[in-house]
Motif scaffolding. Sequence first.
Motif, PDB file in Angstrom:
ATOM      1  N   VAL A 170       0.619  -1.217  -0.038  1.00 13.12           N
ATOM      2  CA  VAL A 170       0.139  -0.027   0.032  1.00 13.12           C
ATOM      3  C   VAL A 170       1.082   1.292  -0.009  1.00 13.12           C
ATOM      4  O   VAL A 170       0.443   2.199  -0.828  1.00 13.12           O
ATOM      5  CB  VAL A 170      -0.934   0.118   1.339  1.00 13.12           C
ATOM      6  CG1 VAL A 170      -1.589   1.438   1.349  1.00 13.12           C
ATOM      7  CG2 VAL A 170      -1.964  -1.077   0.950  1.00 13.12           C
ATOM      8  N   ILE A 171       1.954   1.246   0.839  1.00 11.76           N
ATOM      9  CA  ILE A 171       2.650   2.465   0.804  1.00 11.76           C
ATOM     10  C   ILE A 171       3.439   2.482  -0.510  1.00 11.76           C
ATOM     11  O   ILE A 171       3.569   3.817  -1.152  1.00 11.76           O
ATOM     12  CB  ILE A 171       3.928   2.396   1.742  1.00 11.76           C
ATOM     13  CG1 ILE A 171       3.209   2.334   3.397  1.00 11.76           C
ATOM     14  CG2 ILE A 171       5.131   3.279   1.688  1.00 11.76           C
ATOM     15  CD1 ILE A 171       4.212   2.024   4.649  1.00 11.76           C
ATOM     16  N   LEU A 172       3.855   1.565  -1.127  1.00 15.48           N
ATOM     17  CA  LEU A 172       4.528   1.814  -2.740  1.00 15.48           C
ATOM     18  C   LEU A 172       3.463   2.178  -3.465  1.00 15.48           C
ATOM     19  O   LEU A 172       3.792   3.064  -4.201  1.00 15.48           O
ATOM     20  CB  LEU A 172       5.048   0.258  -3.002  1.00 15.48           C
ATOM     21  CG  LEU A 172       6.389  -0.186  -2.295  1.00 15.48           C
ATOM     22  CD1 LEU A 172       6.907  -1.439  -2.798  1.00 15.48           C
ATOM     23  CD2 LEU A 172       7.287   0.858  -2.685  1.00 15.48           C
ATOM     24  N   LEU A 173       2.243   1.749  -3.351  1.00 16.99           N
ATOM     25  CA  LEU A 173       1.302   2.122  -4.233  1.00 16.99           C
ATOM     26  C   LEU A 173       0.744   3.732  -4.271  1.00 16.99           C
ATOM     27  O   LEU A 173       0.774   4.224  -5.237  1.00 16.99           O
ATOM     28  CB  LEU A 173      -0.085   1.484  -4.112  1.00 16.99           C
ATOM     29  CG  LEU A 173      -1.246   1.616  -5.008  1.00 16.99           C
ATOM     30  CD1 LEU A 173      -1.035   1.565  -6.433  1.00 16.99           C
ATOM     31  CD2 LEU A 173      -2.663   1.109  -4.551  1.00 16.99           C
ATOM     32  N   ILE A 174       0.776   4.069  -2.970  1.00 14.99           N
ATOM     33  CA  ILE A 174       0.491   5.328  -2.683  1.00 14.99           C
ATOM     34  C   ILE A 174       1.801   6.586  -3.078  1.00 14.99           C
ATOM     35  O   ILE A 174       1.286   7.530  -3.671  1.00 14.99           O
ATOM     36  CB  ILE A 174       0.494   5.648  -1.088  1.00 14.99           C
ATOM     37  CG1 ILE A 174      -0.979   5.038  -0.733  1.00 14.99           C
ATOM     38  CG2 ILE A 174       0.367   7.263  -0.611  1.00 14.99           C
ATOM     39  CD1 ILE A 174      -1.075   5.160   0.620  1.00 14.99           C
ATOM     40  N   THR A 175       3.054   5.809  -2.992  1.00 13.78           N
ATOM     41  CA  THR A 175       4.144   6.621  -3.349  1.00 13.78           C
ATOM     42  C   THR A 175       3.912   6.768  -4.960  1.00 13.78           C
ATOM     43  O   THR A 175       4.590   7.967  -5.567  1.00 13.78           O
ATOM     44  CB  THR A 175       5.322   5.957  -3.015  1.00 13.78           C
ATOM     45  OG1 THR A 175       5.438   5.597  -1.637  1.00 13.78           O
ATOM     46  CG2 THR A 175       6.753   6.701  -3.308  1.00 13.78           C
ATOM     47  N   VAL A 176       3.810   5.567  -5.632  1.00 20.73           N
ATOM     48  CA  VAL A 176       3.769   5.814  -7.176  1.00 20.73           C
ATOM     49  C   VAL A 176       2.812   6.834  -7.470  1.00 20.73           C
ATOM     50  O   VAL A 176       2.911   7.479  -8.266  1.00 20.73           O
ATOM     51  CB  VAL A 176       3.430   4.203  -7.620  1.00 20.73           C
ATOM     52  CG1 VAL A 176       3.420   4.487  -9.240  1.00 20.73           C
ATOM     53  CG2 VAL A 176       4.688   3.565  -7.582  1.00 20.73           C
TER      54      VAL A 176
END
Length: 81
Positions: free
Chosen positions: A69-75
């Motif tokens: 989820v953190i990676l998705l939000i970052t992208v």
Amino acid sequence: MENQMDNPPNDYLVWSILSCIFCFWPTGIAAIVKSLDVRKAVSMGDREKAERSSKITKYLILATIIVGVILLITVIVIQVA
């Protein structure tokens, strides 16, 4: 004598596979391996190891989802900015 594995701990194998595919594969693979450890411990009748591996599997799945989820939000933030 009562069988200790009448109610075996959950191995979370399906959740491990799904979190590996959809979230973050490095910790997802670790979750799958630990999930298989649960199954092996249950088949050997080692309840303590099965419960310990089950707990670790659950935490690995949670970590996999959080990192995903953190990676998705970052992208998304990078794409919007």
